[in-house]
Design a protein around this motif. Structure first.
Motif, mmCIF file in Angstrom:
data_model
loop_
_atom_site.group_PDB
_atom_site.id
_atom_site.type_symbol
_atom_site.label_atom_id
_atom_site.label_comp_id
_atom_site.label_asym_id
_atom_site.label_seq_id
_atom_site.Cartn_x
_atom_site.Cartn_y
_atom_site.Cartn_z
ATOM 1 N N PHE A 1 -60.955 79.917 43.019
ATOM 2 C CA PHE A 1 -59.970 80.593 42.171
ATOM 3 C C PHE A 1 -58.810 79.664 41.841
ATOM 4 N N ARG A 2 -58.074 79.254 42.889
ATOM 5 C CA ARG A 2 -56.907 78.426 42.632
ATOM 6 C C ARG A 2 -57.314 76.980 42.333
ATOM 7 N N SER A 3 -58.371 76.510 42.987
ATOM 8 C CA SER A 3 -58.810 75.136 42.770
ATOM 9 C C SER A 3 -59.216 74.897 41.320
ATOM 10 N N LEU A 4 -59.997 75.857 40.762
ATOM 11 C CA LEU A 4 -60.416 75.719 39.377
ATOM 12 C C LEU A 4 -59.225 75.772 38.442
ATOM 13 N N ALA A 5 -58.292 76.703 38.749
ATOM 14 C CA ALA A 5 -57.110 76.808 37.894
ATOM 15 C C ALA A 5 -56.276 75.537 37.966
ATOM 16 N N ARG A 6 -56.172 74.948 39.179
ATOM 17 C CA ARG A 6 -55.354 73.748 39.340
ATOM 18 C C ARG A 6 -56.008 72.528 38.695
ATOM 19 N N SER A 7 -57.355 72.383 38.853
ATOM 20 C CA SER A 7 -58.023 71.171 38.385
ATOM 21 C C SER A 7 -58.261 71.156 36.890
ATOM 22 N N VAL A 8 -58.532 72.333 36.284
ATOM 23 C CA VAL A 8 -58.839 72.332 34.856
ATOM 24 C C VAL A 8 -57.891 73.203 34.045
ATOM 25 N N GLY A 9 -57.034 73.953 34.713
ATOM 26 C CA GLY A 9 -56.118 74.806 33.959
ATOM 27 C C GLY A 9 -55.168 74.009 33.100
ATOM 28 N N THR A 10 -54.826 72.805 33.569
ATOM 29 C CA THR A 10 -53.928 71.970 32.777
ATOM 30 C C THR A 10 -54.585 71.478 31.498
ATOM 31 N N GLN A 11 -55.931 71.667 31.362
ATOM 32 C CA GLN A 11 -56.637 71.213 30.173
ATOM 33 C C GLN A 11 -56.557 72.225 29.036
ATOM 34 N N LEU A 12 -56.034 73.427 29.313
ATOM 35 C CA LEU A 12 -55.933 74.431 28.263
ATOM 36 C C LEU A 12 -55.120 73.879 27.103
ATOM 37 N N GLY A 13 -55.566 74.172 25.893
ATOM 38 C CA GLY A 13 -54.885 73.643 24.726
ATOM 39 C C GLY A 13 -55.434 72.288 24.297
ATOM 40 N N ARG A 14 -56.384 71.737 25.074
ATOM 41 C CA ARG A 14 -56.975 70.449 24.713
ATOM 42 C C ARG A 14 -58.402 70.610 24.241
ATOM 43 N N GLU A 15 -58.741 71.778 23.762
ATOM 44 C CA GLU A 15 -60.122 72.015 23.334
ATOM 45 C C GLU A 15 -60.530 71.013 22.260
ATOM 46 N N ILE A 16 -61.753 70.529 22.374
ATOM 47 C CA ILE A 16 -62.262 69.524 21.445
ATOM 48 C C ILE A 16 -62.406 70.126 20.051
ATOM 49 N N SER A 17 -61.993 69.354 19.062
ATOM 50 C CA SER A 17 -62.189 69.768 17.676
ATOM 51 C C SER A 17 -63.569 69.300 17.235
ATOM 52 N N ARG A 18 -64.427 70.238 16.890
ATOM 53 C CA ARG A 18 -65.803 69.900 16.547
ATOM 54 C C ARG A 18 -66.000 69.917 15.034
ATOM 55 N N SER A 19 -66.839 68.980 14.581
ATOM 56 C CA SER A 19 -67.103 68.873 13.147
ATOM 57 C C SER A 19 -68.448 69.500 12.837
ATOM 58 N N LEU A 20 -69.087 69.047 11.745
ATOM 59 C CA LEU A 20 -70.394 69.561 11.371
ATOM 60 C C LEU A 20 -71.379 69.401 12.524
ATOM 61 N N PHE A 21 -72.243 70.370 12.707
ATOM 62 C CA PHE A 21 -73.219 70.416 13.792
ATOM 63 C C PHE A 21 -72.563 70.596 15.152
ATOM 64 N N GLY A 22 -71.234 70.797 15.208
ATOM 65 C CA GLY A 22 -70.581 70.948 16.500
ATOM 66 C C GLY A 22 -70.448 69.644 17.252
ATOM 67 N N THR A 23 -70.636 68.484 16.585
ATOM 68 C CA THR A 23 -70.508 67.207 17.270
ATOM 69 C C THR A 23 -69.044 66.852 17.456
ATOM 70 N N ALA A 24 -68.746 66.110 18.518
ATOM 71 C CA ALA A 24 -67.362 65.728 18.802
ATOM 72 C C ALA A 24 -67.333 64.699 19.899
ATOM 73 N N ARG A 25 -66.186 64.007 20.000
ATOM 74 C CA ARG A 25 -65.947 63.113 21.125
ATOM 75 C C ARG A 25 -64.492 63.250 21.540
ATOM 76 N N ARG A 26 -64.246 63.103 22.828
ATOM 77 C CA ARG A 26 -62.872 63.131 23.316
ATOM 78 C C ARG A 26 -62.173 61.827 22.959
ATOM 79 N N GLY A 27 -60.880 61.906 22.735
ATOM 80 C CA GLY A 27 -60.050 60.727 22.615
ATOM 81 C C GLY A 27 -60.198 59.952 21.326
ATOM 82 N N ARG A 28 -60.920 60.511 20.336
ATOM 83 C CA ARG A 28 -61.069 59.784 19.078
ATOM 84 C C ARG A 28 -59.993 60.213 18.103
#
Length: 547
Positions: free
Chosen positions: A520-547
């Protein structure tokens, strides 16, 4: 390459012309209709020389058939029955593109295109073909890089992460139905939002398993949820897919598709040959992977408009495999990608047997056509032949007859002129490739691959911390917390002394410990800070982080 003559006669007739070295070099006077066709292929700027016009069964070297280099980003189709010379046509075009400084990405299904890196041997047949078409033939090899999906076969390993491959293309590979594809889309959405990197297939399995567990099943409830039955289908499909050896294709280091845009030190375009002979029994995979490469290029490249020559020409062999069983949404994405990538300087040539293999909306985007011979042995063949004829502009040829009589290395061609208008239909005897028309020796190919500057960068797979490792660690933490809770509970019950109030406080502390140390808390602590960083996907749903 065979030197069979075409026996198709022009519908308008005309006298035979004397043969010569080329236009303006002593060639005989062309018949009127043949000259009108030849005039449609006159190009002022750089162009690919495909061959010489065939008229009344005679090859006319004074009438050269050419494609303007600036029109190659209008895409094209190379079609024809098995054994009619499609592969050699690809080789011929790739050679000239490279010579003009244009990089090429070429899929090699049968393993016989690798010879493009070596000079072809001279011989009587090559000399005869060159003389017939007015070609100044010279043996030449061209700069190449060789790639292999997941390192299966000779080549630099080509991998993609599951995250960048996306749910739409992965659903196509796994042959999921529409409902299952939508559920897979939700799984990717959740992983993107929570910062759970899906690098390989075990990462995806871990996320699916978590989302149907008692702990994770509520995570998607607000956006539709994931049924246990659908999750089971996805997990079984992933397991079967991995058992076929497909797990090697997903992982890191992921190929940077900018590698395909490079030129050799001498200025020639680099020919990137994707060796697929070792995985030709996995057509759904390699055809979809080729589409991912194209979609990734679309995602990364800037708009450039019309150029005097393309930035890359992409030859998509066995294209019919991409469309087999494809959903309407998938076909729409292909159509949109092909239509829009033109403005990014990329030309796409689909290679298949008949135009019927390509959906109409996609076929309409293919301005350049090289149609090799078709066979009419069955009623279905005859129907395909008639349908093919209808896709060509009006012609003085009897195309239905001509297309069944073309020899190997001959084709019916229409392309876009420098003004963007379709050229007249031209029966053509094609030039001979200058490079080796066959496979490059395996030992030399292996040495070339390992000597590449890219080999050290992509050769060895890397398994970094991603979704599987995160969720596994948190599950183990939850199990440890539960074990500690059980131990404390046993100790509390075993005590003979102490007040009820103290026991209550111990139990309250225990609950806090479980919640605080578990998923519960571990998941919230380790990945909760990633909220708002959802990958923007293009055609076919393809994407890469950090581009």
């Amino acid at each position: 390459m065979s030197d069979s003559d075409s026996t198709g006669a022009g519908a308008g007739g005309g006298t035979e012309a004397d043969t010569g070295a080329g236009a303006g070099e002593g060639a005989g006077v062309l018949p009127q209709q043949a000259r009108e066709i030849a005039d449609g292929y006159a190009v002022g700027g750089a162009a690919l020389d495909l061959g010489a016009l065939l008229w009344d069964g005679t090859c006319l070297p004074g009438a050269q058939i050419r494609i303007p280099l600036g029109m190659l980003n209008r895409h094209g189709l190379v079609a024809g029955a098995t054994g009619t010379g499609k592969t050699k046509t690809l080789q011929l075009m790739a050679e000239q593109l490279s010579a003009n400084g244009v990089p090429v990405l070429l899929s090699d299904i049968k393993g016989d295109v690798s010879g493009i890196t070596a000079p072809g041997p001279p011989g009587d047949k090559v000399a005869e073909r060159a003389g017939q078409v007015g070609q100044q033939w010279e043996a030449r090899g061209f700069p190449c890089e060789f790639y292999a999906l997941g390192g299966i076969g000779p080549g630099i390993p080509l991998r993609a992460t599951v995250t960048s491959f996306g749910p739409v293309l992965l659903s196509k590979v796994l042959q999921l139905n529409q409902t299952q594809e939508q559920s897979l889309g939700l799984i990717f959405h959740y992983a993107d939002a929570k910062g759970l990197d899906l690098v390989d297939l075990k990462d995806l399995r871990a996320v699916v398993a978590f989302l149907v567990s008692d702990t994770g099943k509520s995570e998607l409830k607000g956006i539709g949820g994931l049924s246990t039955a659908t999750a089971g289908v996805i997990l079984r499909s992933l397991t079967a897919f991995e058992q076929q050896g497909a797990g090697d294709f997903f992982g890191e280091p992921e190929i940077d598709t900018a590698e395909f845009l490079r030129s050799a030190p001498d200025g020639r375009g680099l020919v990137s040959v994707l060796e697929l002979a070792a995985v030709q029994d996995k057509p759904q995979l390699f055809s979809t992977f080729l589409m991912w490469l194209l979609a990734d290029l679309f995602h990364d490249l800037p708009e450039v408009g019309d150029l005097d020559r393309p930035k890359l020409v992409f030859f998509f062999d066995e294209a019919h495999l991409l469309f087999n069983g494809a959903s309407k949404a998938f076909l729409d994405s292909i159509t949109q990608t092909v239509r829009l990538i033109r403005s990014k300087g990329v030309g796409v040539f689909l290679v298949t047997q008949t135009p019927r293999d390509v959906p109409g909306d996609v076929l309409a985007q293919l301005g350049n056509r090289v149609q090799h011979a078709l066979r009419a042995f069955t009623p279905d063949d005859a129907k395909a032949l008639r349908a093919t004829v209808k896709t060509f502009p009006n012609s003085p040829y009897d195309l239905e007859e001509l297309l069944t009589q073309l020899g190997t290395g001959e084709a019916v061609i229409t392309v876009l002129s420098e003004k963007g208008a379709p050229t007249p239909v031209a029966a053509t005897r094609l030039r001979a490739p200058q490079s080796l028309m066959g496979p490059f020796p395996a030992a030399e190919l292996d040495a070339m691959v390992k000597g590449s500057s890219l080999y050290g960068r992509y050769a060895h797979a890397v398994d970094r911390e991603s979704a599987y490792e995160k969720l596994t660690a948190e599950h183990e933490a939850e199990q440890r917390a539960a074990a500690e809770a059980a131990a404390v509970d046993t100790a509390v019950k075993g005590r003979k002394a102490g007040t009820q109030q103290k026991a209550a406080k111990d139990e309250e502390s225990l609950v806090e410990q479980v919640v605080g140390s578990g998923m519960f808390r571990s998941l919230a602590r380790s990945v909760g800070t990633q909220l708002g960083r959802e990958i923007s996907r293009s055609l076919f749903g393809t994407a890469r982080r950090g581009r």
